[in-house]
Design an enzyme around this catalytic site. Structure first.
Site, mmCIF file in Angstrom:
data_model
loop_
_atom_site.group_PDB
_atom_site.id
_atom_site.type_symbol
_atom_site.label_atom_id
_atom_site.label_comp_id
_atom_site.label_asym_id
_atom_site.label_seq_id
_atom_site.Cartn_x
_atom_site.Cartn_y
_atom_site.Cartn_z
ATOM 1 N N THR A 140 20.720 -8.303 42.627
ATOM 2 C CA THR A 140 21.550 -9.401 42.126
ATOM 3 C C THR A 140 21.737 -9.320 40.617
ATOM 4 O O THR A 140 20.868 -8.795 39.913
ATOM 5 C CB THR A 140 20.881 -10.742 42.502
ATOM 6 O OG1 THR A 140 21.514 -11.799 41.784
ATOM 7 C CG2 THR A 140 19.403 -10.770 42.143
ATOM 8 N N ASP A 141 22.827 -9.905 40.131
ATOM 9 C CA ASP A 141 23.031 -9.969 38.675
ATOM 10 C C ASP A 141 22.026 -10.896 38.001
ATOM 11 O O ASP A 141 21.883 -10.875 36.777
ATOM 12 C CB ASP A 141 24.473 -10.393 38.347
ATOM 13 C CG ASP A 141 24.875 -11.750 38.906
ATOM 14 O OD1 ASP A 141 24.050 -12.396 39.582
ATOM 15 O OD2 ASP A 141 26.021 -12.167 38.676
ATOM 16 N N GLU A 142 21.329 -11.722 38.807
ATOM 17 C CA GLU A 142 20.384 -12.675 38.196
ATOM 18 C C GLU A 142 19.215 -11.969 37.525
ATOM 19 O O GLU A 142 18.501 -12.579 36.723
ATOM 20 C CB GLU A 142 19.881 -13.675 39.242
ATOM 21 C CG GLU A 142 21.015 -14.490 39.821
ATOM 22 C CD GLU A 142 20.594 -15.815 40.432
ATOM 23 O OE1 GLU A 142 19.458 -16.256 40.216
ATOM 24 O OE2 GLU A 142 21.431 -16.410 41.131
ATOM 25 N N TYR A 165 13.055 -16.865 41.884
ATOM 26 C CA TYR A 165 13.881 -15.975 42.720
ATOM 27 C C TYR A 165 14.223 -14.696 41.965
ATOM 28 O O TYR A 165 13.997 -13.588 42.456
ATOM 29 C CB TYR A 165 15.168 -16.699 43.145
ATOM 30 C CG TYR A 165 16.252 -15.758 43.658
ATOM 31 C CD1 TYR A 165 16.125 -15.125 44.891
ATOM 32 C CD2 TYR A 165 17.390 -15.494 42.883
ATOM 33 C CE1 TYR A 165 17.102 -14.252 45.344
ATOM 34 C CE2 TYR A 165 18.377 -14.625 43.335
ATOM 35 C CZ TYR A 165 18.227 -14.008 44.564
ATOM 36 O OH TYR A 165 19.194 -13.133 45.006
ATOM 37 N N LYS A 169 13.240 -10.708 42.608
ATOM 38 C CA LYS A 169 14.243 -9.650 42.845
ATOM 39 C C LYS A 169 14.100 -8.547 41.791
ATOM 40 O O LYS A 169 14.242 -7.360 42.096
ATOM 41 C CB LYS A 169 15.665 -10.234 42.809
ATOM 42 C CG LYS A 169 16.025 -11.141 43.969
ATOM 43 C CD LYS A 169 16.064 -10.458 45.325
ATOM 44 C CE LYS A 169 17.236 -9.528 45.502
ATOM 45 N NZ LYS A 169 17.280 -8.951 46.882
HETATM 46 P P1 NAD Z 1 20.688 -15.078 53.232
HETATM 47 O O1 NAD Z 1 19.623 -16.023 52.793
HETATM 48 O O2 NAD Z 1 21.949 -15.594 53.804
HETATM 49 O O3 NAD Z 1 20.094 -14.061 54.304
HETATM 50 C C1 NAD Z 1 18.828 -13.500 54.177
HETATM 51 C C2 NAD Z 1 18.431 -12.910 55.546
HETATM 52 O O4 NAD Z 1 17.135 -12.307 55.401
HETATM 53 C C3 NAD Z 1 18.314 -13.966 56.638
HETATM 54 O O5 NAD Z 1 18.958 -13.492 57.815
HETATM 55 C C4 NAD Z 1 16.820 -14.107 56.860
HETATM 56 O O6 NAD Z 1 16.473 -14.460 58.185
HETATM 57 C C5 NAD Z 1 16.328 -12.707 56.510
HETATM 58 N N1 NAD Z 1 14.927 -12.685 56.088
HETATM 59 C C6 NAD Z 1 14.311 -13.518 55.196
HETATM 60 N N2 NAD Z 1 13.007 -13.189 55.105
HETATM 61 C C7 NAD Z 1 12.803 -12.118 55.921
HETATM 62 C C8 NAD Z 1 11.671 -11.321 56.231
HETATM 63 N N3 NAD Z 1 10.480 -11.566 55.696
HETATM 64 N N4 NAD Z 1 11.824 -10.304 57.101
HETATM 65 C C9 NAD Z 1 13.030 -10.054 57.683
HETATM 66 N N5 NAD Z 1 14.134 -10.788 57.437
HETATM 67 C C10 NAD Z 1 14.024 -11.811 56.560
HETATM 68 O O7 NAD Z 1 20.961 -14.165 51.964
HETATM 69 P P2 NAD Z 1 22.312 -13.467 51.485
HETATM 70 O O8 NAD Z 1 23.043 -14.405 50.635
HETATM 71 O O9 NAD Z 1 22.955 -12.826 52.647
HETATM 72 O O10 NAD Z 1 21.690 -12.339 50.527
HETATM 73 C C11 NAD Z 1 21.357 -11.047 51.038
HETATM 74 C C12 NAD Z 1 20.801 -10.202 49.914
HETATM 75 O O11 NAD Z 1 21.764 -10.091 48.876
HETATM 76 C C13 NAD Z 1 19.552 -10.789 49.259
HETATM 77 O O12 NAD Z 1 18.684 -9.729 48.974
HETATM 78 C C14 NAD Z 1 20.072 -11.434 47.985
HETATM 79 O O13 NAD Z 1 19.077 -11.420 46.985
HETATM 80 C C15 NAD Z 1 21.217 -10.499 47.633
HETATM 81 N N6 NAD Z 1 22.333 -11.091 46.877
HETATM 82 C C16 NAD Z 1 22.926 -12.245 47.307
HETATM 83 C C17 NAD Z 1 24.036 -12.738 46.617
HETATM 84 C C18 NAD Z 1 24.767 -13.983 47.057
HETATM 85 O O14 NAD Z 1 25.656 -14.462 46.347
HETATM 86 N N7 NAD Z 1 24.467 -14.552 48.223
HETATM 87 C C19 NAD Z 1 24.516 -12.064 45.487
HETATM 88 C C20 NAD Z 1 23.844 -10.903 45.065
HETATM 89 C C21 NAD Z 1 22.770 -10.416 45.787
HETATM 90 O O1 DAU Z 2 24.453 -14.361 41.180
HETATM 91 C C1 DAU Z 2 24.002 -13.912 42.421
HETATM 92 C C2 DAU Z 2 23.184 -14.999 43.095
HETATM 93 O O2 DAU Z 2 24.117 -16.008 43.499
HETATM 94 C C3 DAU Z 2 22.384 -14.489 44.282
HETATM 95 O O3 DAU Z 2 21.430 -13.564 43.832
HETATM 96 C C4 DAU Z 2 21.684 -15.655 45.007
HETATM 97 O O4 DAU Z 2 21.039 -15.170 46.171
HETATM 98 C C5 DAU Z 2 22.761 -16.661 45.409
HETATM 99 O O5 DAU Z 2 22.141 -17.785 46.021
HETATM 100 C C6 DAU Z 2 23.558 -17.120 44.183
HETATM 101 O O6 DAU Z 2 22.723 -17.880 43.270
HETATM 102 P P1 DAU Z 2 23.252 -19.198 42.522
HETATM 103 O O7 DAU Z 2 22.096 -20.013 42.145
HETATM 104 O O8 DAU Z 2 24.242 -18.844 41.477
HETATM 105 O O9 DAU Z 2 24.093 -19.864 43.747
HETATM 106 P P2 DAU Z 2 24.212 -21.390 44.259
HETATM 107 O O10 DAU Z 2 25.305 -21.411 45.257
HETATM 108 O O11 DAU Z 2 22.897 -21.968 44.625
HETATM 109 O O12 DAU Z 2 24.714 -22.149 42.955
HETATM 110 C C7 DAU Z 2 25.923 -21.762 42.300
HETATM 111 C C8 DAU Z 2 26.066 -22.666 41.089
HETATM 112 O O13 DAU Z 2 26.345 -24.002 41.527
HETATM 113 C C9 DAU Z 2 24.806 -22.755 40.245
HETATM 114 O O14 DAU Z 2 25.187 -22.833 38.873
HETATM 115 C C10 DAU Z 2 24.165 -24.066 40.686
HETATM 116 C C11 DAU Z 2 25.359 -24.932 41.069
HETATM 117 N N1 DAU Z 2 25.125 -25.899 42.169
HETATM 118 C C12 DAU Z 2 24.559 -25.456 43.325
HETATM 119 C C13 DAU Z 2 24.344 -26.305 44.386
HETATM 120 C C14 DAU Z 2 23.694 -25.822 45.650
HETATM 121 C C15 DAU Z 2 25.536 -27.216 42.035
HETATM 122 O O15 DAU Z 2 26.077 -27.613 40.983
HETATM 123 N N2 DAU Z 2 25.327 -28.072 43.086
HETATM 124 C C16 DAU Z 2 24.722 -27.697 44.249
HETATM 125 O O16 DAU Z 2 24.530 -28.544 45.160
#
Ligand code: NAD
Ligand code: DAU
Length: 377
Positions: A140-142, A165, A169
């Protein structure tokens, strides 16, 4: 035939990647390993696991015996590690779970791959590896921390995680790099910005806002709503991962982002106006509203407006701005984001309007308890 282990394949992005693989390649086998936590849902990949090329295994990436058995049984060519605890707010509530899944789980998979992919030693004592294998880490970019008003994250930006988190990562990323340096393990890593699209769990901003609007609930915006995220359509992210798995240089990190920076408040306003537009264009969509006000014999959408927005307490340690510079993946592999936000958000909202049964299923039980606790503060 290539065999993939896709961990976390029942989650939001992992499932989209499984769908892409099955669509794009014929001669392929995909094994999905997922613990089905609150964020994983078999309903998301139900049609995929009916495909004879795809198998589902319920299990934990921290389980050493299981990982070993799977490598013996399937002789994987690629591991693509999506499995993670992914929600920043939950990491503030329970940091240790993030450490266990995201760090120890990744390291367990790295060890299983090392055990089964190493073929011998070279003249310097380094392990030699089976031809064509690769471990891909979805990051992730985080990991880069938070930006001010200017600038972009590049692959050489110093790592500066700020939430439990992102600390977990980052640590996982460093283990992946360490296995490459120490054991010459063939690895690649992608670091992506915020994804959006179908099957996104409704604890994250965009699906939560859609769900709350449909239920006539207030729309919680943290702090002053000026935090910026760089939004990318999930299928574009998966295409980038596919390119890096196939053609990315071993040991390299690739940033993936949409050049689509938006303040959170803009996202909320756009979601409100898009839902209104879709419901104006297709009045049948109004049937999914839980709050049904009938005016002149029609379900009213007048109440869907910015008055639903409620500014709530800010997230602790809330990163101000993320923005990715994707030049490296563009120049080396030819990846560019294909889906403009204006198109992606309409596709996403339409999907939610047409798939309320999925939302109701994933949001029942444990999630409802989490929501009530999280937003009662
Ligand atoms: P998500 O939370 O929707 O899905 C995570 C999946 O992992 C779920 O199906 C969960 O059941 C499974 N899981 C959790 N713990 C586990 C374990 N111990 N063993 C096996 N499976 C397990 O997450 P996502 O948004 O699909 O993110 C997927 C990946 O991409 C993550 O590694 C996250 O850090 C990364 N990522 C997410 C975003 C985003 O915007 N969502 C952006 C950049 C990177
Ligand atoms: O940047 C990549 C990341 O993006 C991934 O690594 C994470 O897995 C993914 O969850 C996401 O993280 P964020 O914290 O950016 O996503 P989230 O949707 O939780 O929040 C997006 C923005 O919105 C953040 O600035 C917090 C804000 N927010 C979020 C929620 C849930 C609100 O203002 N209100 C809310 O209820």
């Amino acid at each position: 035939m290539k065999t993939y282990l896709v961990t976390g394949g029942a989650g939001f992005i992992g499932a989209s990647f499984v769908k892409l693989l099955l669509k794009q390649y014929t001669d392929i086998r995909v094994v999905v390993l997922d613990a089905l936590t609150y964020a994983g849902n078999l309903g998301t990949i139900v049609s995929d696991i009916e495909d004879p090329r795809c198998e589902f295994v319920k299990g934990d990436i921290c389980d050493k015996v299981l990982a070993d058995e799977l490598f013996v049984k399937y002789n994987f060519n690629y591991v693509v590690n999506f499995a993670a605890e992914s929600h920043v707010d939950r990491s503030i509530e329970n940091p240790q779970l993030f450490l266990i899944t995201n760090i120890l789980g990744t390291q367990n998979l790295l060890d299983a791959a090392r055990k089964h992919w190493v073929t011998g030693k070279d003249e310097n004592g380094y392990p030699t590896w089976k031809e064509g294998v690769k471990f891909h880490q979805v990051s992730t970019d985080e990991v880069y921390g938070s930006l001010g008003a200017e600038g972009y994250f590049t692959e050489t930006t110093p790592l500066d995680p700020r939430s439990p988190y992102s600390a977990s990562k980052t640590s996982a990323d460093l283990f992946v790099q360490a296995y490459n340096e120490t054991f010459k393990m063939p690895v690649t890593t992608t670091r992506c910005s915020n994804n959006y699209g179908p099957y996104h769990f409704p604890e994250k901003l965009i699906p939560l806002i859609i769900k709350n609007i449909l239920e006539g609930k207030s729309l919680p915006v943290y702090g002053d709503g000026t935090n910026v995220r760089d939004w990318l359509y999930v299928e574009d992210h998966c295409k980038a991962i596919d390119m890096v798995v196939n053609n990315g240089r071993v040991g390299q990190v690739y940033n993936v982002g949409g050049h689509n920076e938006k303040q959170n408040i803009e996202i909320v306003m756009l979601t409100i106006s898009t839902i209104r537009d879709l419901m104006t264009e297709t009045p049948a969509y109004r049937e999914v509203l839980k709050k049904k006000e009938i005016i002149n014999g029609e379900i009213s959408i007048e109440w869907i407006n910015e008055n639903l927005i409620t500014y709530v307490a800010d997230r602790l340690g809330h990163d101000q701005r993320y923005a990715i510079d994707p030049t490296k993946i563009k120049n080396e592999l030819g990846w560019v984001p294909e889906t403009m936000f204006a198109e992606g958000i309409v596709k996403t909202i339409r999907w939610y309007l047409e798939n309320q049964a999925w939302v109701e299923e994933v949001a029942s039980g444990d999630y409802q308890k989490y929501y009530d606790k999280m937003y009662s503060k």
